[in-house]
Write a protein that holds these residues in place. Structure first.
Motif, PDB file in Angstrom:
ATOM      1  N   UNK A  28       0.800  -1.223   0.000  1.00  0.00           N
ATOM      2  CA  UNK A  28       0.000   0.000   0.000  1.00  0.00           C
ATOM      3  C   UNK A  28       0.836   1.277   0.000  1.00  0.00           C
ATOM      4  N   UNK A  29       2.138   1.174   0.092  1.00  0.00           N
ATOM      5  CA  UNK A  29       2.986   2.354   0.006  1.00  0.00           C
ATOM      6  C   UNK A  29       4.064   2.185  -1.053  1.00  0.00           C
ATOM      7  N   UNK A  30       4.845   1.113  -0.937  1.00  0.00           N
ATOM      8  CA  UNK A  30       5.974   0.939  -1.833  1.00  0.00           C
ATOM      9  C   UNK A  30       5.550   0.546  -3.246  1.00  0.00           C
ATOM     10  N   UNK A  31       4.621  -0.413  -3.362  1.00  0.00           N
ATOM     11  CA  UNK A  31       4.184  -0.864  -4.693  1.00  0.00           C
ATOM     12  C   UNK A  31       3.496   0.256  -5.478  1.00  0.00           C
ATOM     13  N   UNK A  32       2.521   0.982  -4.886  1.00  0.00           N
ATOM     14  CA  UNK A  32       1.935   2.105  -5.638  1.00  0.00           C
ATOM     15  C   UNK A  32       2.970   3.162  -6.008  1.00  0.00           C
ATOM     16  N   UNK A  33       3.931   3.399  -5.121  1.00  0.00           N
ATOM     17  CA  UNK A  33       4.981   4.371  -5.405  1.00  0.00           C
ATOM     18  C   UNK A  33       5.816   3.927  -6.608  1.00  0.00           C
ATOM     19  N   UNK A  34       6.210   2.655  -6.623  1.00  0.00           N
ATOM     20  CA  UNK A  34       7.015   2.141  -7.736  1.00  0.00           C
ATOM     21  C   UNK A  34       6.233   2.140  -9.043  1.00  0.00           C
ATOM     22  N   UNK A  35       4.947   1.789  -8.983  1.00  0.00           N
ATOM     23  CA  UNK A  35       4.110   1.822 -10.189  1.00  0.00           C
ATOM     24  C   UNK A  35       3.976   3.246 -10.717  1.00  0.00           C
ATOM     25  N   UNK A  36       3.840   4.198  -9.806  1.00  0.00           N
ATOM     26  CA  UNK A  36       3.740   5.602 -10.204  1.00  0.00           C
ATOM     27  C   UNK A  36       5.038   6.076 -10.843  1.00  0.00           C
ATOM     28  N   UNK A  37       6.159   5.694 -10.240  1.00  0.00           N
ATOM     29  CA  UNK A  37       7.468   6.078 -10.793  1.00  0.00           C
ATOM     30  C   UNK A  37       7.652   5.500 -12.188  1.00  0.00           C
ATOM     31  N   UNK A  38       7.327   4.209 -12.349  1.00  0.00           N
ATOM     32  CA  UNK A  38       7.478   3.573 -13.663  1.00  0.00           C
ATOM     33  C   UNK A  38       6.561   4.203 -14.705  1.00  0.00           C
ATOM     34  N   UNK A  39       5.333   4.570 -14.279  1.00  0.00           N
ATOM     35  CA  UNK A  39       4.404   5.224 -15.202  1.00  0.00           C
ATOM     36  C   UNK A  39       4.980   6.543 -15.694  1.00  0.00           C
ATOM     37  N   UNK A  40       5.553   7.310 -14.764  1.00  0.00           N
ATOM     38  CA  UNK A  40       6.060   8.624 -15.152  1.00  0.00           C
ATOM     39  C   UNK A  40       7.376   8.542 -15.920  1.00  0.00           C
ATOM     40  N   UNK A  41       8.138   7.507 -15.717  1.00  0.00           N
ATOM     41  CA  UNK A  41       9.325   7.307 -16.563  1.00  0.00           C
ATOM     42  C   UNK A  41       8.888   7.092 -18.010  1.00  0.00           C
ATOM     43  N   UNK A  42       7.858   6.255 -18.202  1.00  0.00           N
ATOM     44  CA  UNK A  42       7.334   6.017 -19.556  1.00  0.00           C
ATOM     45  C   UNK A  42       6.705   7.282 -20.134  1.00  0.00           C
ATOM     46  N   UNK A  43       5.994   8.027 -19.297  1.00  0.00           N
ATOM     47  CA  UNK A  43       5.333   9.254 -19.753  1.00  0.00           C
ATOM     48  C   UNK A  43       6.365  10.284 -20.211  1.00  0.00           C
ATOM     49  N   UNK A  44       7.377  10.521 -19.375  1.00  0.00           N
ATOM     50  CA  UNK A  44       8.398  11.521 -19.698  1.00  0.00           C
ATOM     51  C   UNK A  44       9.188  11.103 -20.941  1.00  0.00           C
ATOM     52  N   UNK A  45       9.489   9.802 -21.035  1.00  0.00           N
ATOM     53  CA  UNK A  45      10.204   9.302 -22.222  1.00  0.00           C
ATOM     54  C   UNK A  45       9.387   9.539 -23.489  1.00  0.00           C
ATOM     55  N   UNK A  46       8.086   9.273 -23.417  1.00  0.00           N
ATOM     56  CA  UNK A  46       7.207   9.479 -24.570  1.00  0.00           C
ATOM     57  C   UNK A  46       7.098  10.958 -24.930  1.00  0.00           C
ATOM     58  N   UNK A  47       6.978  11.820 -23.916  1.00  0.00           N
ATOM     59  CA  UNK A  47       6.866  13.263 -24.162  1.00  0.00           C
ATOM     60  C   UNK A  47       8.118  13.800 -24.845  1.00  0.00           C
ATOM     61  N   UNK A  48       9.287  13.330 -24.405  1.00  0.00           N
ATOM     62  CA  UNK A  48      10.543  13.815 -24.997  1.00  0.00           C
ATOM     63  C   UNK A  48      10.690  13.408 -26.457  1.00  0.00           C
ATOM     64  N   UNK A  49       9.967  12.364 -26.879  1.00  0.00           N
ATOM     65  CA  UNK A  49      10.036  11.920 -28.275  1.00  0.00           C
ATOM     66  C   UNK A  49       9.110  12.705 -29.190  1.00  0.00           C
ATOM     67  N   UNK A  50       8.206  13.517 -28.609  1.00  0.00           N
ATOM     68  CA  UNK A  50       7.298  14.320 -29.442  1.00  0.00           C
ATOM     69  C   UNK A  50       8.112  15.390 -30.166  1.00  0.00           C
ATOM     70  N   UNK A  51       8.015  15.481 -31.486  1.00  0.00           N
ATOM     71  CA  UNK A  51       8.892  16.390 -32.246  1.00  0.00           C
ATOM     72  C   UNK A  51       8.633  17.878 -32.005  1.00  0.00           C
ATOM     73  N   UNK A  52       7.372  18.265 -31.853  1.00  0.00           N
ATOM     74  CA  UNK A  52       7.068  19.694 -31.724  1.00  0.00           C
ATOM     75  C   UNK A  52       7.103  20.141 -30.264  1.00  0.00           C
ATOM     76  N   UNK A  53       7.576  21.368 -30.060  1.00  0.00           N
ATOM     77  CA  UNK A  53       7.624  21.938 -28.703  1.00  0.00           C
ATOM     78  C   UNK A  53       6.225  22.132 -28.141  1.00  0.00           C
ATOM     79  N   UNK A  54       5.310  22.569 -28.990  1.00  0.00           N
ATOM     80  CA  UNK A  54       3.916  22.763 -28.561  1.00  0.00           C
ATOM     81  C   UNK A  54       3.292  21.447 -28.105  1.00  0.00           C
ATOM     82  N   UNK A  55       3.561  20.390 -28.849  1.00  0.00           N
ATOM     83  CA  UNK A  55       3.038  19.070 -28.491  1.00  0.00           C
ATOM     84  C   UNK A  55       3.581  18.592 -27.166  1.00  0.00           C
TER      85      UNK A  55
END
Length: 316
Positions: free
Chosen positions: A209-236
């Motif tokens: 109830x603390x560590x697992x949700x935290x790790x899942x959240x961290x992994x989600x945001x690693x994927x999110x940030x990685x995907x955002x950085x691949x977007x070609x346009x600055x506006x996007x």
């Protein structure tokens, strides 16, 4: 099992919450400060709930989960602040053993629910940004209801095990709790029973109830940030990041303080520092959540302006 020596000791019926000290001038100042925080927290979170329910543009999975978070925050802060305000105003920090365990149960249940709910919200942002083609299918109405409802049910069911276990402990003195609310670690420390079983149970439950949700959240945001950085346009990139930046700020504040308090050893030198950190995740986080989501979210700000216009025109 209670030993004969423990059986001869008087079982205490109430605890004394020491709070933030006994200096009268400080008590009055803290009372006024926490009163303003409590009123602002309730008003901000209730406003978000009203906007999510009444504005058709906010009837989406993201805002449904935000409404759940605001509902949780109003309950979360109400388990601690009213009792603390009464103690600061009257100078009486006494609380019955049953009342203390009840406060712990609701506080820990809501804290566990918030960890799970923040993880669900990060999953929602993960699907919206990383897997947009799967978003409509995976985050439909029934899925949102199941994920949000499951967070509430699991949080309360799991913490009922801890609360029942604490209620079975033997308290024979001392009865002073160096905290401003009833938390697990101070309660276990005051017990005359063997604390090893309770410590093991708390550690076991804190993992899912603390560590697992935290790790899942961290992994989600690693994927999110990685995907955002691949977007070609600055506006996007800016548009994609704006949809999750508010949640990322909330998660960072909440988990940062929570992990520092519960994942590191407690000793006398760190007790005051951890008390201050506890104020952050129990009092300040519920206050800043509505501010972060309204000030950084165009849809919520738009719904707020629309509601203000209706109110001014008498159409509410």
């Amino acid at each position: 099992m209670v030993t004969p020596e423990q059986g001869n000791q008087t079982s205490i019926t109430e605890f004394i919450l020491l709070g933030f000290g006994t200096v009268l001038e400080l008590q009055i100042l803290l009372f006024l400060l926490f009163l303003v925080i409590y009123i602002s927290t309730m008003a901000g979170n209730i406003l978000i709930m009203v906007l999510v329910v009444t504005d058709q543009h906010l009837h989406t999975p993201m805002y449904f989960l935000l409404g759940n978070l605001s509902c949780l925050e109003t309950c979360y802060t109400s388990t601690i602040l009213p009792r603390m305000l009464a103690s600061l105003l009257t100078g009486d920090g006494t609380i019955s053993v049953s009342g203390c365990i009840t406060q712990f149960y609701f506080f820990s249940s809501l804290a566990g629910t918030e960890c799970l709910l923040l993880s669900v919200m990060s999953y929602d942002r993960y699907l919206a940004i990383v897997k947009p083609l799967h978003y409509a299918a995976r985050m439909n109405g029934s899925s949102c209801l199941q994920l949000a409802g499951g967070s509430w049910v699991c949080g309360f069911l799991a913490c009922s095990i801890t609360a029942v276990s604490i209620s079975q402990l033997n308290f024979c003195g001392p009865n002073s709790i160096d905290h401003f609310f009833c938390d697990c670690i101070p309660l276990v420390k005051l017990s005359c029973s063997d604390p090893k079983l309770m410590e093991m149970l708390s550690l076991t439950l804190s993992f899912p109830f603390l560590l697992v949700p935290f790790l899942l959240t961290v992994m989600s945001y690693i994927s999110i940030i990685t995907t955002i950085l691949r977007i070609p346009s600055t506006t996007g990139r800016q548009k994609a990041f704006s949809t999750c930046s508010s949640h990322l700020i909330v998660v960072s504040i909440y988990y940062g303080t929570l992990l520092l308090v519960y994942m590191f050893p407690t000793d006398n030198t760190l007790s005051d520092f951890k008390k201050v950190l506890s104020v952050v995740y129990t009092v300040l986080t519920p206050l800043v959540n509505p501010l972060i989501y309204t000030l950084r979210n165009k849809e919520v700000k738009g719904a707020l302006r629309k509601a203000c216009r209706k109110f001014m025109l008498g159409q509410w």
